[in-house]
Design an enzyme around this catalytic site. Structure first.
Site, mmCIF file in Angstrom:
data_model
loop_
_atom_site.group_PDB
_atom_site.id
_atom_site.type_symbol
_atom_site.label_atom_id
_atom_site.label_comp_id
_atom_site.label_asym_id
_atom_site.label_seq_id
_atom_site.Cartn_x
_atom_site.Cartn_y
_atom_site.Cartn_z
ATOM 1 N N PHE A 141 -12.125 -5.472 5.355
ATOM 2 C CA PHE A 141 -11.491 -6.112 4.928
ATOM 3 C C PHE A 141 -9.884 -6.270 5.108
ATOM 4 C CE2 PHE A 141 -8.890 -6.163 1.060
ATOM 5 C CZ PHE A 141 -9.571 -7.071 0.611
ATOM 6 N N ASP A 226 -6.141 -0.038 11.208
ATOM 7 C CA ASP A 226 -5.974 -0.230 9.856
ATOM 8 C C ASP A 226 -6.228 0.474 8.688
ATOM 9 O OD1 ASP A 226 -5.970 -1.274 7.412
ATOM 10 O OD2 ASP A 226 -6.532 -3.331 7.147
ATOM 11 N N LYS A 255 -0.756 1.061 0.910
ATOM 12 C CA LYS A 255 -1.147 1.687 -0.060
ATOM 13 C C LYS A 255 -0.458 2.653 -0.503
ATOM 14 C CE LYS A 255 -5.357 -0.394 -0.232
ATOM 15 N NZ LYS A 255 -5.704 -1.649 -1.048
HETATM 16 C C1 LIG Z 1 -8.043 -2.099 4.726
HETATM 17 C C2 LIG Z 1 -7.635 -2.487 4.356
HETATM 18 N N1 LIG Z 1 -6.612 -3.939 4.826
HETATM 19 C C3 LIG Z 1 -6.154 -4.177 4.278
HETATM 20 C C4 LIG Z 1 -5.828 -4.253 2.686
HETATM 21 C C5 LIG Z 1 -4.434 -4.936 2.081
HETATM 22 O O1 LIG Z 1 -3.699 -4.970 1.460
HETATM 23 P P1 LIG Z 1 -2.839 -5.335 0.283
HETATM 24 O O2 LIG Z 1 -4.184 -5.724 -0.887
HETATM 25 O O3 LIG Z 1 -2.017 -4.230 0.292
HETATM 26 O O4 LIG Z 1 -2.588 -6.846 0.780
HETATM 27 C C6 LIG Z 1 -6.410 -3.430 2.314
HETATM 28 C C7 LIG Z 1 -6.492 -3.735 0.596
HETATM 29 O O5 LIG Z 1 -7.658 -2.983 0.044
HETATM 30 C C8 LIG Z 1 -7.250 -2.735 3.153
HETATM 31 O O6 LIG Z 1 -8.435 -1.549 2.282
#
Ligand SMILES: Cc1ncc(COP(=O)(O)O)c(C=O)c1O
Length: 402
Positions: A141, A226, A255
């Site tokens: 994700f 990530d 976040k």
């Molecule tokens: C590991 C990871 N990458 C990217 C994202 C995407 O972030 P955003 O919702 O701020 O676009 C999330 C969101 O849950 C995430 O958990």
């Protein structure tokens, strides 16, 4: 119009149904507790999917935001502003990287990482134009943009949104052999979550991060972690990669970097990688804005104390020990690291949604993911007493379905 029912009715009628919220309307929050419009209090065990690591209304973060609101909120990157240097230098030092490229949301930071990796591939690695590929993981994700959903394996996230962006190879998470088999001369990066949050807090096998690091180094591929959800204290270390002492070529952050106040994301990498981006090739009007940087600076200062990482580690021990006691009592498995847990409930008892609703009725807010898994990720400022109380509520909820 002030009752929960009325507000939910209008929200459902006047907004797209891209989420399926629990039926609670929150009005205010402090620390780990939120209060709804009826005055009922709940313990927040989701913490904005780890955006609220430092708690709701953290005084240091709110003070930094309020100070900045009085002075300067936006310049765009057409000019410098006085919070920017501190933010980039501070986040660079926290990550051990030369350079930062700030954006706003997590998905934008992931997009940035993809663009930088491709450009690095063409300009530094010498990959032929348009040929770059990036290896990604099953059940990943990384956000919701068209490019990112192009390499999602979740049908809800992906289907109906084609045509898809090419250039990604999906391999099994946790298997370094799978990455090795997918690598070719045009591979520019491996993009992965050190712990897969949305997939259910999946922790890869011990040694995986180290092996991925070794493979990327040997093959001349960028290792891109990530850490949007796993980073910034959640797992008991600054970054989840720290658990194996592994340093990726690029961190993708978001976040909690915005302290639960404003969206702040960034990638961090050394000059030989991030130096490929030149004026006009990437950007965002709000990326690196003064308010975002001021909040980010407060977050970085707090992380530099190490206090939050230690607290997440200590409370994480308490949480996991208590959760493990539920195995065999309606719980099948418990995974996670630090103050972050994925709890698989016996699907014959209840769905994750039913358990989340049961928890809500008992004053705990948590969210299910994929069937019968409940994710627990309370703010790191939660008290031990509240944390144990939350697990008691989970035990009672599960017992109510037996
Ligand atoms: C590991 C990871 N990458 C990217 C994202 C995407 O972030 P955003 O919702 O701020 O676009 C999330 C969101 O849950 C995430 O958990």
């Amino acid at each position: 119009m002030s009752t929960t029912t009325d507000l939910i009715e209008v929200s459902e009628r006047r907004s797209a149904h891209n989420y399926h919220p629990l039926p609670v309307v929150i009005h205010e929050a402090h620390g780990a507790w939120v209060t709804d419009v009826e005055g009922k209090r709940y313990l927040d065990c989701l913490a904005g999917y780890s955006s609220l690591n430092f708690g709701h209304g953290n005084p240091k973060i709110i003070e930094a935001a309020q100070e900045q609101l009085k002075n300067l909120t936006l310049t765009s990157r057409a000019f410098y502003h006085d919070q920017f240097a501190t933010f980039c230098a501070g986040l660079g030092d926290l990550t051990g990287k030369d350079m930062i490229l700030p954006m706003n949301t997590g998905a934008e930071a992931v997009e940035t990482a993809i663009k930088v990796a491709r450009k690095w591939g063409y300009e530094v690695k010498g990959v032929q134009p348009e040929q770059a590929n990036i290896i990604v993981m099953e059940d990943n994700f990384h956000g919701r943009t068209t490019t990112i959903v192009s390499f999602s394996t979740d049908p809800d996230a992906r289907e109906g949104f084609g045509p898809y962006t090419p250039g990604f190879r999906i391999v099994k998470y946790g298997s370094v052999e799978a990455i090795r088999e997918a690598v070719d001369a045009n591979t520019v990066a491996v993009l992965f979550e050190p712990i897969q949050g949305e997939a259910g807090v999946l922790v890869p096998p011990d040694g995986y991060l180290t092996q991925v690091r070794e493979l990327c180094t040997a093959e001349g591929i960028l290792m891109i972690a990530d850490e949007i959800q796993s980073g910034l204290g959640r797992t008991g270390k600054t970054f989840a990669c720290d658990h194996e002492g592994v340093v990726p070529d690029m961190y993708v952050l978001g976040k909690a970097l915005g302290g639960g106040v404003v969206p702040v994301s960034a990638i961090a990498a050394n000059e030989d990688v991030l130096g490929v981006i030149k004026p006009g090739q990437h950007g965002s009007t709000f990326g690196g804005n003064p308010l975002a940087c001021a909040v980010g600076n407060a977050v970085i200062e707090m992380l530099n104390t190490g206090e939050y990482q230690s607290r997440a580690a200590e409370l994480g021990e308490v949480l996991h020990a208590r959760l493990r006691e539920l195995i065999g009592h309606g719980v099948i498995t418990v995974r996670g690291r630090g103050l972050w847990a994925g709890v698989d409930i016996d699907p014959s008892l209840a769905t994750g949604r039913e358990v989340s609703k049961g928890l809500m009725a008992r004053g705990v807010l948590a969210k299910d993911t994929h069937g019968s898994t409940i994710r627990l990720a309370p703010p790191i400022v939660i008290s031990e007493e509240d944390l144990l109380w939350a697990v008691d509520q989970l035990a009672d909820t599960i017992a109510s379905f037996r």
